[in-house]
Design an enzyme around this catalytic site. Sequence first.
Site, PDB file in Angstrom:
ATOM      1  N   ASP A 111       6.038 -37.191  -3.612  1.00 40.18           N
ATOM      2  CA  ASP A 111       5.830 -37.441  -5.041  1.00 40.18           C
ATOM      3  C   ASP A 111       6.870 -38.418  -5.583  1.00 40.18           C
ATOM      4  O   ASP A 111       7.993 -38.478  -5.082  1.00 40.18           O
ATOM      5  CB  ASP A 111       5.918 -36.092  -5.787  1.00 40.18           C
ATOM      6  CG  ASP A 111       5.295 -36.171  -7.175  1.00 40.18           C
ATOM      7  OD1 ASP A 111       4.647 -37.190  -7.497  1.00 40.18           O
ATOM      8  OD2 ASP A 111       5.462 -35.205  -7.937  1.00 40.18           O
ATOM      9  N   HIS A 119       3.487 -47.024  -4.050  1.00 38.46           N
ATOM     10  CA  HIS A 119       2.766 -46.420  -2.916  1.00 38.46           C
ATOM     11  C   HIS A 119       3.042 -47.206  -1.630  1.00 38.46           C
ATOM     12  O   HIS A 119       3.255 -46.622  -0.571  1.00 38.46           O
ATOM     13  CB  HIS A 119       1.256 -46.388  -3.184  1.00 38.46           C
ATOM     14  CG  HIS A 119       0.889 -45.519  -4.358  1.00 38.46           C
ATOM     15  ND1 HIS A 119       1.417 -44.274  -4.539  1.00 38.46           N
ATOM     16  CD2 HIS A 119       0.054 -45.729  -5.418  1.00 38.46           C
ATOM     17  CE1 HIS A 119       0.921 -43.737  -5.654  1.00 38.46           C
ATOM     18  NE2 HIS A 119       0.098 -44.605  -6.205  1.00 38.46           N
ATOM     19  N   ARG A 177      -7.513 -40.517 -10.971  1.00 36.78           N
ATOM     20  CA  ARG A 177      -6.597 -41.608 -11.348  1.00 36.78           C
ATOM     21  C   ARG A 177      -7.393 -42.868 -11.660  1.00 36.78           C
ATOM     22  O   ARG A 177      -8.572 -42.967 -11.323  1.00 36.78           O
ATOM     23  CB  ARG A 177      -5.632 -41.882 -10.199  1.00 36.78           C
ATOM     24  CG  ARG A 177      -4.663 -40.749 -10.040  1.00 36.78           C
ATOM     25  CD  ARG A 177      -3.488 -41.139  -9.202  1.00 36.78           C
ATOM     26  NE  ARG A 177      -2.528 -40.045  -9.238  1.00 36.78           N
ATOM     27  CZ  ARG A 177      -1.273 -40.120  -8.835  1.00 36.78           C
ATOM     28  NH1 ARG A 177      -0.812 -41.255  -8.360  1.00 36.78           N
ATOM     29  NH2 ARG A 177      -0.473 -39.086  -8.911  1.00 36.78           N
ATOM     30  N   LEU A 188       4.164 -35.034  18.628  1.00 39.51           N
ATOM     31  CA  LEU A 188       4.097 -34.564  17.239  1.00 39.51           C
ATOM     32  C   LEU A 188       2.660 -34.677  16.758  1.00 39.51           C
ATOM     33  O   LEU A 188       1.976 -35.654  17.060  1.00 39.51           O
ATOM     34  CB  LEU A 188       4.993 -35.446  16.355  1.00 39.51           C
ATOM     35  CG  LEU A 188       4.825 -35.304  14.831  1.00 39.51           C
ATOM     36  CD1 LEU A 188       5.428 -33.986  14.337  1.00 39.51           C
ATOM     37  CD2 LEU A 188       5.498 -36.468  14.087  1.00 39.51           C
ATOM     38  N   ARG A 214       9.187 -30.965  -1.461  1.00 42.88           N
ATOM     39  CA  ARG A 214       8.580 -31.769  -2.523  1.00 42.88           C
ATOM     40  C   ARG A 214       9.646 -32.684  -3.114  1.00 42.88           C
ATOM     41  O   ARG A 214      10.728 -32.236  -3.471  1.00 42.88           O
ATOM     42  CB  ARG A 214       7.987 -30.898  -3.626  1.00 42.88           C
ATOM     43  CG  ARG A 214       7.323 -31.778  -4.696  1.00 42.88           C
ATOM     44  CD  ARG A 214       6.495 -31.039  -5.696  1.00 42.88           C
ATOM     45  NE  ARG A 214       5.729 -32.000  -6.483  1.00 42.88           N
ATOM     46  CZ  ARG A 214       4.578 -31.757  -7.081  1.00 42.88           C
ATOM     47  NH1 ARG A 214       4.040 -30.574  -6.967  1.00 42.88           N
ATOM     48  NH2 ARG A 214       3.959 -32.690  -7.788  1.00 42.88           N
TER      49      ARG A 214
HETATM   50  C1  FPP Z   1       2.509 -39.404  -5.342  1.00 45.12           C
HETATM   51  O1  FPP Z   1       3.269 -40.231  -6.162  1.00 45.12           O
HETATM   52  C2  FPP Z   1       1.976 -40.104  -4.164  1.00 45.12           C
HETATM   53  C3  FPP Z   1       0.652 -40.244  -3.871  1.00 45.12           C
HETATM   54  C4  FPP Z   1      -0.422 -39.714  -4.710  1.00 45.12           C
HETATM   55  C5  FPP Z   1       0.198 -40.996  -2.689  1.00 45.12           C
HETATM   56  C6  FPP Z   1       1.073 -40.964  -1.475  1.00 45.12           C
HETATM   57  C7  FPP Z   1       0.685 -42.100  -0.614  1.00 45.12           C
HETATM   58  C8  FPP Z   1       1.532 -42.839   0.145  1.00 45.12           C
HETATM   59  C9  FPP Z   1       2.960 -42.536   0.313  1.00 45.12           C
HETATM   60  C10 FPP Z   1       1.043 -44.045   0.856  1.00 45.12           C
HETATM   61  C11 FPP Z   1      -0.050 -43.894   1.850  1.00 45.12           C
HETATM   62  C12 FPP Z   1       0.152 -42.807   2.818  1.00 45.12           C
HETATM   63  C13 FPP Z   1      -0.172 -42.858   4.120  1.00 45.12           C
HETATM   64  C14 FPP Z   1      -0.107 -41.599   4.886  1.00 45.12           C
HETATM   65  C15 FPP Z   1      -0.575 -44.063   4.824  1.00 45.12           C
HETATM   66  P1  FPP Z   1       2.791 -40.414  -7.665  1.00 45.12           P
HETATM   67  O2  FPP Z   1       1.870 -41.588  -7.720  1.00 45.12           O
HETATM   68  O3  FPP Z   1       2.201 -39.145  -8.158  1.00 45.12           O
HETATM   69  O4  FPP Z   1       4.133 -40.724  -8.414  1.00 45.12           O
HETATM   70  P2  FPP Z   1       4.503 -40.340  -9.929  1.00 45.12           P
HETATM   71  O5  FPP Z   1       4.476 -38.847 -10.013  1.00 45.12           O
HETATM   72  O6  FPP Z   1       5.881 -40.899 -10.085  1.00 45.12           O
HETATM   73  O7  FPP Z   1       3.489 -40.992 -10.798  1.00 45.12           O
END
Ligand code: FPP
Length: 248
Positions: free
Chosen positions: A21, A38, A72, A132, A189
């Site tokens: 997150d 991301h 989203r 893994l 988390r």
């Molecule tokens: C949460 O941060 C993150 C996500 C919803 C997506 C996680 C995805 C990646 C790390 C990239 C792709 C992953 C792989 C496995 C290839 P948020 O957007 O909720 O952040 P915020 O709470 O600050 O808005």
Amino acid sequence: MSLKPSINLEKLPKHIAVIMDGNGRWAKEKGKNRVFGHKSGVGSVRDVSEACAELGVEYLTLYAFSVENWNRPKLEVSALMELLVRTIGSETETLMKNQIRLKTIGSLSSLPKRAQEQLAKVIEKTKDNKRLTLCLALSYGGRNEIVEACKSIASLVKNSEINIEDITESTLNQHLYDPSIPDPELMIRTSGEYRLSNFLLWQAAYTELYFTEEYWPDFNKESLYKAILSFQQRERRFGKTSEQLKAL
Ligand code: FPP
């Protein structure tokens, strides 16, 4: 100095689950858009997977996209899907090199066709890797998973394949998205949020929870070592008393 040598390899969690997150906030603080966050988060995925493989952690489950994330903005959803397809494609060789097997949990049929095909290809290619298991939770919701399991069990009852009296926790376990994956011992988390957000609700009954203020793109191998050290300092009692455990 690295924290890695302080880790007791005899007491490693077998399965670590991570709620990644804070990508959006990380990007915003840098004056960039959320997708930049991301993309930067992919570096942490690589780091943490590699660190788990090096240490000998057997399972790593990453919450990459929740069922709620479909709400989203359209542009962000399609950028995340594109990132997923591209990353899986470009990281296949790294998965092979590090002997990492890819798996998924979630309602995969909701993903774009291209993502489904790419995932199926890499899952097949990495299926014999032994070091893994990297499990991506995609279009995943813990409540959904439990509802789906209940439906499968209900249909077995309806067809007289099992009796209601014979339904146990183990029956439900067997109907989860991937019954071969053990419950996580440690759940991390990032970003200073203190919630499960519908992640592995059934499996997390006895999981140790670890929260850190770090945003996901800043989470690196040392951050993981710190989380594992915190886990190793805890006493997992599973309802017993401290004295009972010491007598074992
Ligand atoms: C949460 O941060 C993150 C996500 C919803 C997506 C996680 C995805 C990646 C790390 C990239 C792709 C992953 C792989 C496995 C290839 P948020 O957007 O909720 O952040 P915020 O709470 O600050 O808005």
